[in-house]
Write a protein that holds these residues in place. Structure first.
Motif, short mmCIF file in Angstrom:
data_model
loop_
_atom_site.label_atom_id
_atom_site.label_comp_id
_atom_site.label_asym_id
_atom_site.label_seq_id
_atom_site.Cartn_x
_atom_site.Cartn_y
_atom_site.Cartn_z
N UNK A 173 0.83 -1.24 0.21
CA UNK A 173 -0.13 0.21 0.07
C UNK A 173 0.87 1.14 0.12
N UNK A 174 0.31 2.02 -1.02
CA UNK A 174 1.17 3.50 -0.96
C UNK A 174 0.43 4.53 -1.18
N UNK A 175 0.88 5.81 -0.77
CA UNK A 175 0.17 6.97 -0.47
C UNK A 175 0.74 8.05 -1.51
N UNK A 176 0.14 8.36 -2.48
CA UNK A 176 0.68 9.65 -3.42
C UNK A 176 0.36 10.94 -2.94
N UNK A 177 -0.93 11.03 -2.18
CA UNK A 177 -1.44 12.17 -1.45
C UNK A 177 -2.32 11.95 -0.34
N UNK A 178 -2.62 13.05 0.36
CA UNK A 178 -3.54 12.83 1.47
C UNK A 178 -4.96 12.67 1.02
N UNK A 213 5.00 10.65 -1.30
CA UNK A 213 4.94 11.94 -1.52
C UNK A 213 4.69 12.59 -2.82
N UNK A 214 4.81 13.73 -3.13
CA UNK A 214 4.10 14.53 -4.55
C UNK A 214 5.41 14.33 -5.34
N UNK A 215 4.98 14.19 -6.71
CA UNK A 215 5.82 13.66 -7.82
C UNK A 215 5.85 15.26 -8.73
N UNK A 216 5.41 16.13 -8.39
CA UNK A 216 5.47 17.39 -9.07
C UNK A 216 5.32 18.71 -8.22
N UNK A 217 5.63 19.68 -8.50
CA UNK A 217 5.36 20.98 -7.57
C UNK A 217 3.66 21.10 -7.59
N UNK A 218 3.05 20.87 -8.66
CA UNK A 218 1.55 21.01 -8.74
C UNK A 218 0.90 20.27 -7.92
N UNK A 219 1.19 18.88 -7.90
CA UNK A 219 0.99 17.99 -7.06
C UNK A 219 1.18 18.31 -5.34
N UNK A 220 2.52 18.70 -5.27
CA UNK A 220 2.62 19.11 -3.95
C UNK A 220 1.72 20.29 -3.41
N UNK A 221 1.60 21.26 -4.19
CA UNK A 221 0.60 22.39 -3.77
C UNK A 221 -0.70 21.82 -3.71
N UNK A 222 -1.25 21.04 -4.63
CA UNK A 222 -2.49 20.48 -4.36
C UNK A 222 -2.77 19.93 -3.01
#
Length: 340
Positions: free
Chosen positions: A189-194, A218-227
């Motif tokens: 099981x993995x988590x790409x976002x909350x 964690x996030x794979x892009x800056x836009x994903x991180x901000x989202x």
């Protein structure tokens, strides 16, 4: 009397939901049609107040995960054969004997998807949640980590065969893990976002006697991180680190009460626009307009963690527990077949 299957249909496709379109006909050929007077709620987190009206509803392995059930749930017009797990049963006020596991485990019984011997399986695949495709760069991450990327929006049979033929499945999408377990393929099981829903995962993993201990990519892009950073503001943060069942249940009830407030709809639209849609569009325009790449650091970090997941042994439910669940699900199918 015939029945119509009800399931969630994503505008862009999502294999875990889309398998409903053919799965039930494979189990019970000729049993279903488009008679909307009698509906069967199929695989998915679909027991909500958004379910359409019907003279009669039959629930088979569906789950809870968002909002309230229909106001007349558990009335004489509803028959629950089983729900997905104990958290769904608890929220719906059902006894423990009314949950089994996710119905996708029944894929194991179909000739087309008969589990393969380990010697015939090869490679590691990653299946992200379909929301991870909105702002993520997960194909790039997979390429760097030497893992095969499987798009959750592909045809459901293609995705299932990819899972069936793999040695290890890295699962951000919950149904990637559920189907891997049905194919007797180890999964991580993995988590790409909350946005990944702990309540739903616990609802399923409790039925196979395994913990829910995901690795956070964690996030794979800056836009994903901000989202991801702003999901909590408009109520889309569903990941609860280290949560047990009791906390997941209490948090679910608290959150759905808030979201049922009269002001929530307007609040959601405004905050989602201000904290996701406008910033996301702005960053995309800057990246495209100036031809700059702001994502390499994120890709590198996620690839390192994905590589760790690739080298892990993964989870797999005990054969006896899986077969017991499967036998009970088949009993439910038999009961469903008599409801003509």
């Amino acid at each position: 009397m015939k029945l119509k299957i009800f399931y969630y249909k994503s505008a862009h496709g999502n294999f875990g939901d889309d398998l409903n379109s053919w799965f039930w006909d494979a189990l019970l050929p000729g049993f279903f049609d488009n008679n909307e007077d009698v509906r069967v709620s199929g695989i998915g987190t679909i027991i909500t107040s958004a379910m359409p009206d019907a003279n009669r509803w039959i629930v088979f392995s569906s789950g809870v995960g968002y909002g309230y059930p229909p106001t007349n749930f558990n009335s004489k017009s509803w028959e629950t054969i089983c729900v997905r797990g104990p958290l769904s049963a608890k929220i719906l006020g059902l006894p423990d004997d009314k949950y089994i596991t996710d119905g996708a485990a029944l894929l194991n019984t179909l000739t087309e998807f008969k589990p393969l011997p380990e010697s015939e399986r090869h490679g590691t695949i990653f299946v992200p949640h379909h929301h991870a495709l909105v702002t993520g760069k997960w194909e790039n991450v997979c390429k760097q980590a030497g893992v095969e990327f499987v798009n959750p929006q592909w045809d459901s049979k293609i995705v299932i065969q990819k899972i069936r033929n793999a040695k290890l499945v890295l699962a951000d999408a919950m149904h990637a893990a559920i189907i891997a377990d049905a194919m007797r393929v180890p999964w991580v099981p993995l988590i790409t976002s909350s946005q990944i829903n702990t309540f739903k995962w616990l609802d399923w993993t409790q039925t196979i006697n395994l913990p829910y201990s995901p690795m956070v990519l964690g996030s794979s892009s800056l836009r994903e991180y901000m989202r991801d950073k702003f999901l909590h503001i408009y109520g889309e943060r569903y990941f609860l680190p280290n949560a047990d069942v009791e906390f997941a249940l209490s948090n679910f009830e608290r959150q759905r009460k808030i979201k049922n407030s009269k002001w929530w709809g307007s609040y959601y639209d405004l905050t989602c626009l201000a904290f996701h849609r406008v910033p996301n569009k702005g960053m995309r325009m800057i990246e495209d307009g100036f031809n700059i790449n702001l994502d390499n650091r994120f890709i590198d970090n996620s690839a390192k963690i994905l590589l760790q997941a690739k080298n892990s042994s993964g989870f797999l439910s005990d054969d006896n527990k899986f077969n017991d669940n499967l036998e009970r699900l088949l009993g439910g199918v038999k009961k469903l077949s008599k409801l003509r």
